[in-house]
Motif scaffolding. Structure first.
Motif, PDB file in Angstrom:
ATOM      1  N   THR A 114      43.184  74.971  33.250  1.00  0.00           N
ATOM      2  CA  THR A 114      42.863  73.429  32.497  1.00  0.00           C
ATOM      3  C   THR A 114      44.080  73.218  32.395  1.00  0.00           C
ATOM      4  OG1 THR A 114      40.567  73.445  32.086  1.00  0.00           O
ATOM      5  CG2 THR A 114      41.938  71.342  31.717  1.00  0.00           C
ATOM      6  N   LEU A 115      44.665  72.086  32.643  1.00  0.00           N
ATOM      7  CA  LEU A 115      46.348  71.552  32.069  1.00  0.00           C
ATOM      8  C   LEU A 115      46.062  71.286  30.668  1.00  0.00           C
ATOM      9  CD1 LEU A 115      48.361  71.283  34.643  1.00  0.00           C
ATOM     10  CD2 LEU A 115      48.637  73.696  33.371  1.00  0.00           C
ATOM     11  N   PRO A 116      47.023  71.122  29.956  1.00  0.00           N
ATOM     12  CA  PRO A 116      47.134  70.010  28.677  1.00  0.00           C
ATOM     13  C   PRO A 116      46.249  68.638  28.644  1.00  0.00           C
ATOM     14  CG  PRO A 116      48.803  71.807  27.831  1.00  0.00           C
ATOM     15  CD  PRO A 116      48.181  72.024  29.794  1.00  0.00           C
ATOM     16  N   ASP A 117      47.040  68.636  30.191  1.00  0.00           N
ATOM     17  CA  ASP A 117      46.946  66.700  30.405  1.00  0.00           C
ATOM     18  C   ASP A 117      45.386  66.545  31.026  1.00  0.00           C
ATOM     19  OD1 ASP A 117      46.581  67.847  32.265  1.00  0.00           O
ATOM     20  OD2 ASP A 117      48.935  67.389  33.817  1.00  0.00           O
ATOM     21  N   HIS A 118      44.736  67.238  30.907  1.00  0.00           N
ATOM     22  CA  HIS A 118      43.263  67.553  30.795  1.00  0.00           C
ATOM     23  C   HIS A 118      42.849  67.339  32.628  1.00  0.00           C
ATOM     24  CE1 HIS A 118      41.805  68.155  27.358  1.00  0.00           C
ATOM     25  NE2 HIS A 118      42.593  67.183  26.287  1.00  0.00           N
ATOM     26  N   THR A 119      43.502  67.090  33.355  1.00  0.00           N
ATOM     27  CA  THR A 119      43.714  67.111  35.507  1.00  0.00           C
ATOM     28  C   THR A 119      42.974  67.581  35.278  1.00  0.00           C
ATOM     29  OG1 THR A 119      45.568  68.378  35.445  1.00  0.00           O
ATOM     30  CG2 THR A 119      46.243  66.191  35.661  1.00  0.00           C
ATOM     31  N   PRO A 120      42.130  67.399  36.686  1.00  0.00           N
ATOM     32  CA  PRO A 120      41.547  68.673  37.041  1.00  0.00           C
ATOM     33  C   PRO A 120      42.084  70.083  37.499  1.00  0.00           C
ATOM     34  CG  PRO A 120      42.054  67.076  38.533  1.00  0.00           C
ATOM     35  CD  PRO A 120      42.593  66.921  37.531  1.00  0.00           C
ATOM     36  N   PRO A 121      41.281  71.180  36.665  1.00  0.00           N
ATOM     37  CA  PRO A 121      41.651  72.661  36.674  1.00  0.00           C
ATOM     38  C   PRO A 121      42.012  72.832  38.056  1.00  0.00           C
ATOM     39  CG  PRO A 121      38.842  72.384  36.626  1.00  0.00           C
ATOM     40  CD  PRO A 121      39.411  71.039  36.725  1.00  0.00           C
ATOM     41  N   ASP A 122      42.562  74.791  38.544  1.00  0.00           N
ATOM     42  CA  ASP A 122      43.214  75.446  39.541  1.00  0.00           C
ATOM     43  C   ASP A 122      42.454  76.068  38.511  1.00  0.00           C
ATOM     44  OD1 ASP A 122      44.798  72.973  40.230  1.00  0.00           O
ATOM     45  OD2 ASP A 122      46.633  74.302  39.039  1.00  0.00           O
ATOM     46  N   TRP A 139      46.123  92.399  39.172  1.00  0.00           N
ATOM     47  CA  TRP A 139      46.450  92.018  41.039  1.00  0.00           C
ATOM     48  C   TRP A 139      46.285  89.985  40.954  1.00  0.00           C
ATOM     49  CZ3 TRP A 139      43.433  96.219  40.028  1.00  0.00           C
ATOM     50  CH2 TRP A 139      44.557  97.449  40.769  1.00  0.00           C
ATOM     51  N   HIS A 140      46.866  89.163  40.729  1.00  0.00           N
ATOM     52  CA  HIS A 140      46.742  87.976  41.433  1.00  0.00           C
ATOM     53  C   HIS A 140      46.530  88.267  42.689  1.00  0.00           C
ATOM     54  CE1 HIS A 140      47.031  86.920  37.149  1.00  0.00           C
ATOM     55  NE2 HIS A 140      48.263  87.384  36.833  1.00  0.00           N
ATOM     56  N   ILE A 141      45.691  87.531  42.633  1.00  0.00           N
ATOM     57  CA  ILE A 141      44.976  87.540  44.118  1.00  0.00           C
ATOM     58  C   ILE A 141      44.898  86.335  45.191  1.00  0.00           C
ATOM     59  CG2 ILE A 141      43.217  88.015  46.408  1.00  0.00           C
ATOM     60  CD1 ILE A 141      41.650  89.917  43.627  1.00  0.00           C
ATOM     61  N   ALA A 142      44.750  84.862  44.067  1.00  0.00           N
ATOM     62  CA  ALA A 142      44.674  83.822  45.254  1.00  0.00           C
ATOM     63  C   ALA A 142      44.557  82.217  43.837  1.00  0.00           C
ATOM     64  CB  ALA A 142      43.251  83.521  45.932  1.00  0.00           C
ATOM     65  N   MET A 143      45.150  81.295  44.049  1.00  0.00           N
ATOM     66  CA  MET A 143      44.873  79.428  43.206  1.00  0.00           C
ATOM     67  C   MET A 143      44.643  79.094  44.658  1.00  0.00           C
ATOM     68  SD  MET A 143      47.882  78.154  40.495  1.00  0.00           S
ATOM     69  CE  MET A 143      48.479  77.782  41.689  1.00  0.00           C
ATOM     70  N   VAL A 144      43.961  78.202  44.057  1.00  0.00           N
ATOM     71  CA  VAL A 144      43.257  77.290  44.931  1.00  0.00           C
ATOM     72  C   VAL A 144      43.498  75.960  43.800  1.00  0.00           C
ATOM     73  CG1 VAL A 144      41.934  75.820  46.030  1.00  0.00           C
ATOM     74  CG2 VAL A 144      41.623  77.747  46.236  1.00  0.00           C
ATOM     75  N   GLU A 145      44.542  74.923  43.589  1.00  0.00           N
ATOM     76  CA  GLU A 145      44.541  74.026  43.510  1.00  0.00           C
ATOM     77  C   GLU A 145      43.447  72.562  42.919  1.00  0.00           C
ATOM     78  OE1 GLU A 145      48.366  71.649  43.972  1.00  0.00           O
ATOM     79  OE2 GLU A 145      49.510  74.020  43.758  1.00  0.00           O
ATOM     80  N   ALA A 231      33.844  84.350  44.967  1.00  0.00           N
ATOM     81  CA  ALA A 231      34.192  83.789  45.540  1.00  0.00           C
ATOM     82  C   ALA A 231      35.271  82.473  44.887  1.00  0.00           C
ATOM     83  CB  ALA A 231      33.226  83.471  46.889  1.00  0.00           C
ATOM     84  N   LEU A 232      36.003  82.392  45.598  1.00  0.00           N
ATOM     85  CA  LEU A 232      37.511  81.191  45.555  1.00  0.00           C
ATOM     86  C   LEU A 232      37.416  80.770  46.874  1.00  0.00           C
ATOM     87  CD1 LEU A 232      38.411  79.126  43.715  1.00  0.00           C
ATOM     88  CD2 LEU A 232      40.103  81.410  43.593  1.00  0.00           C
ATOM     89  N   GLY A 233      37.465  79.634  47.785  1.00  0.00           N
ATOM     90  CA  GLY A 233      38.266  79.354  48.962  1.00  0.00           C
ATOM     91  C   GLY A 233      37.684  80.387  49.882  1.00  0.00           C
ATOM     92  N   GLU A 234      38.838  81.551  50.496  1.00  0.00           N
ATOM     93  CA  GLU A 234      38.569  82.331  51.592  1.00  0.00           C
ATOM     94  C   GLU A 234      38.548  83.474  51.400  1.00  0.00           C
ATOM     95  OE1 GLU A 234      42.354  81.424  53.393  1.00  0.00           O
ATOM     96  OE2 GLU A 234      43.227  82.659  53.258  1.00  0.00           O
ATOM     97  N   TRP A 235      38.671  83.515  49.817  1.00  0.00           N
ATOM     98  CA  TRP A 235      37.757  85.075  49.393  1.00  0.00           C
ATOM     99  C   TRP A 235      36.675  85.742  48.240  1.00  0.00           C
ATOM    100  CZ3 TRP A 235      42.935  88.630  49.976  1.00  0.00           C
ATOM    101  CH2 TRP A 235      43.715  87.570  50.518  1.00  0.00           C
ATOM    102  N   VAL A 236      36.104  86.422  48.459  1.00  0.00           N
ATOM    103  CA  VAL A 236      35.122  86.534  48.750  1.00  0.00           C
ATOM    104  C   VAL A 236      34.542  88.018  47.992  1.00  0.00           C
ATOM    105  CG1 VAL A 236      33.805  86.443  50.820  1.00  0.00           C
ATOM    106  CG2 VAL A 236      32.241  86.637  48.628  1.00  0.00           C
ATOM    107  N   ALA A 237      34.600  88.282  47.027  1.00  0.00           N
ATOM    108  CA  ALA A 237      34.006  89.912  46.234  1.00  0.00           C
ATOM    109  C   ALA A 237      32.927  90.332  45.988  1.00  0.00           C
ATOM    110  CB  ALA A 237      34.772  90.296  44.944  1.00  0.00           C
TER     111      ALA A 237
END
Length: 274
Positions: A114-122, A139-145, A231-237
């Motif tokens: 969550t950014l300081p401007d409180h926009t929806p979190p990535d 290991w950074h695997i994925a990010m979804v905005e 899971a996040l998006g197309e990734w699932v552990a």
């Protein structure tokens, strides 16, 4: 329920509540300390949970890759020190754990940023390796905005279908859940890389069909149950429990990448006999 407890704890009182939930798991507790130090902008606490030999990797950019390049900004202990010494002087986003799974020294977490401007979190999906009480790989695997809480449920549904097909020894149903050019990765083929290297024998639909018809020729090799998942998006552990006919029980940690309802890649990260 475990995911819900972690999320509620992160809202109410992140350091104490989250640490209590993870107290039975040393690796998860150390990963939580990593996030707590970032949220407090405490460089000493952050460095204290990182091994002097830590290596931090960027998200993958190439097809069929789980691991990206070593980060130019924060790839080593010295780079982390130099980067966050300056960054912690600025308004910083807050990282809150949504869920995590772990097996042995490996932890896979989903966190909301969550950014300081409180926009929806990535949301980010990250894997950690904890050795000798410190994080030595990230290991950074994925990010979804602007990710919604249920983003990843479709991918989880596909891996549950895969489990059902395996338990039925349904080779054609199993193979039908993969893209034609899907890859299968295993650490024994390259233990130095998260997820290992691809199989030289199973790399297209024909080879996958042959392999699994042979594997299931005499029925299921084990009964498989997914006991935990993030899971996040197309990734699932998934944490999978394997019960073999001889009575052995193993837990496996696997990451699948699911696209358009089919598995694009499978990385077998670790297994552990009970």
């Amino acid at each position: 329920m475990r995911a819900l407890l972690l999320l509620i704890a992160s809202w109410l009182c992140p350091p104490a509540a989250l640490a209590a939930i993870a107290s039975a798991n040393v690796a998860e507790a150390i990963v939580l300390k990593h996030f707590e130090a970032r949220n407090r902008a405490d460089p000493d606490a952050l460095l204290a949970v990182l091994s002097p030999d830590v290596q931090i990797y960027e998200r993958p950019k190439d097809p069929h890759r789980l691991v990206g390049l070593l980060s130019d900004q924060v790839g080593t202990h010295d780079r982390v020190h130099n980067y966050f010494r300056d960054e912690f002087q600025k308004p910083r986003p807050r990282h809150e754990i949504v869920d995590m799974v772990s097996l042995g020294e490996l932890v896979v977490s989903r966190a909301a940023i969550t950014l300081p401007d409180h926009t929806p979190p990535d949301h980010v999906l990250t894997a950690f390796r904890v050795r000798d009480g410190a994080i030595d790989r990230i290991w950074h695997i994925a990010m979804v905005e602007d990710a919604t809480p249920d983003l990843g449920a479709d991918a989880q549904a596909v891996t549950r279908q895969l489990q059902i097909a395996a338990n039925r020894a349904d080779a054609d149903g199993f193979v039908g859940l993969f893209h034609d050019d899907a890859r299968h990765f295993h650490p024994r083929r390259d233990p130095s890389v998260l997820g290992g290297a691809p199989s030289p024998k199973v790399f297209d639909r024909a080879s996958r069909t042959r392999a699994h018809r042979e594997m299931f020729a005499n029925g299921p090799t084990a009964q498989v149950r997914i006991t935990d998942s993030v899971a996040l998006g197309e990734w699932v552990a998934d944490i999978e429990e394997f019960r073999f006919p001889d009575g052995r029980i193993e837990d496996h940690l696997t990451i699948n990448r699911v696209r358009d309802g089919l598995i694009l890649d499978t990385w077998h990260l670790a297994d552990q006999e009970r």
